[in-house]
Scaffold this motif. Structure first.
Motif, short mmCIF file in Angstrom:
data_model
loop_
_atom_site.label_atom_id
_atom_site.label_comp_id
_atom_site.label_asym_id
_atom_site.label_seq_id
_atom_site.Cartn_x
_atom_site.Cartn_y
_atom_site.Cartn_z
N GLY A 31 -2.58 -6.70 -5.50
CA GLY A 31 -2.75 -5.23 -5.37
C GLY A 31 -3.01 -4.81 -6.83
O GLY A 31 -2.53 -5.37 -7.75
N VAL A 47 -3.38 -0.41 -4.72
CA VAL A 47 -4.52 -0.32 -3.95
C VAL A 47 -5.20 -1.71 -3.98
O VAL A 47 -4.99 -2.56 -4.87
CB VAL A 47 -5.60 0.83 -4.71
CG1 VAL A 47 -5.10 2.18 -4.59
CG2 VAL A 47 -5.82 0.34 -6.12
N GLY A 48 -6.52 -1.94 -3.16
CA GLY A 48 -7.19 -3.10 -3.12
C GLY A 48 -6.17 -4.22 -2.68
O GLY A 48 -6.46 -5.31 -3.09
N LEU A 103 -4.04 2.08 -9.64
CA LEU A 103 -4.87 2.84 -10.13
C LEU A 103 -4.71 3.65 -11.08
O LEU A 103 -5.45 3.85 -12.25
CB LEU A 103 -5.43 3.42 -8.69
CG LEU A 103 -7.03 4.20 -8.84
CD1 LEU A 103 -8.04 3.20 -9.32
CD2 LEU A 103 -7.40 4.95 -7.77
N GLU A 126 0.82 -1.12 -0.07
CA GLU A 126 -0.05 -0.08 0.19
C GLU A 126 0.83 1.25 0.05
O GLU A 126 0.65 2.37 -0.77
CB GLU A 126 -0.92 -0.10 1.30
CG GLU A 126 -2.12 -1.08 1.03
CD GLU A 126 -2.94 -1.23 2.41
OE1 GLU A 126 -3.83 -1.84 2.36
OE2 GLU A 126 -2.16 -0.79 3.39
#
Length: 236
Positions: free
Chosen positions: A232, A215-216, A235, A210
């Motif tokens: 991950g 993200v995610g 984005l 992160e």
């Protein structure tokens, strides 16, 4: 050695990694620290299966016919030229067309690929040996296209009560001995065990992903946390 140390389970773990990746037609995939092709060959097979299943029907007079889907590519990057050579030999032995794979000698910390050039990135049992992991993560994010996915398969921390003691006993007492007897190299496998213990736990590694801008971020424990798959997305 991989088969002996994991009782063949490393094959199941790598299959699960590719299953989570979900290769799609036309995908350009990068496998880092994958010189022997173990993961890349799996990705390529899944990619070709996805392309075969996605052949669209072309409208027109007469019987419908299938248009060939756009062919994706798998790029293998490894800092060790000997590993890449071994991978090429394995590919030839398995009848894999050389045009289906790209072999690149490169460090995970300085990848020779343009920004936003890859749909996905995998690294399996390799990030643990990277000197500057933050640099490797920055490079992974840089080469991924927006929406591209990062996946990492790596040894992690056991989360099942009581299993840790057995795992430690096996790791420190058995694995180096297997390395000494089978590979005539107990020291390297002693390092393997010690490097696993020094690698961040699941939550710490997730936070590092992160912090790199992915993200995610999520992870899946396998065999009670002996290994974990972290993933991950980029984005933007």
């Amino acid at each position: 050695m991989n088969d002996l140390m994991s009782a063949g389970m490393h094959r199941v773990w790598k299959d699960r990694l590719v299953e989570k990746l979900r290769p799609f037609p036309g995908m350009r995939h990068l496998d880092v620290a994958g010189g022997t092709g173990d993961v890349a060959f799996r990705v390529l097979r899944a990619l070709r299966e996805a392309e075969a299943a996605a052949r669209p029907q072309v409208p027109g007079p007469g019987p419908s016919r299938s248009a060939p889907p756009q062919k994706g590519t798998v790029v293998i990057a490894d800092i060790n030229p000997a590993m890449l050579l071994e991978g090429r030999k394995r590919a030839a032995g398995e009848g894999i067309d050389s045009y289906d794979l790209e072999w690149v000698e490169a460090s995970a910390e300085t990848l020779p690929f343009p920004d936003d050039s890859m749909d996905s990135y995998t690294i399996s049992f390799g990030i643990r040996n990277v000197t500057d992991r933050d640099a490797a993560l920055r490079e992974a994010k840089r080469v991924l296209r927006p929406g591209g996915r990062f996946l990492c398969l790596e040894f992690s921390k056991v989360v099942v009560p009581g299993l840790q003691q057995l795992y430690d006993l096996y790791s420190f007492a058995v694995i180096p001995q297997i390395g000494r007897l089978v590979a005539n190299d107990g020291a390297s496998y002693q390092y393997l065990v010690e490097s696993i213990r020094m690698f961040p736990d699941q939550e710490s590694w997730a936070r590092q992903l992160e912090a790199a801008g992915l993200v995610g971020v999520e992870y899946e424990n396998l065999m009670g946390g002996v290994v974990a798959i972290h993933s991950g997305f980029k984005l933007h």
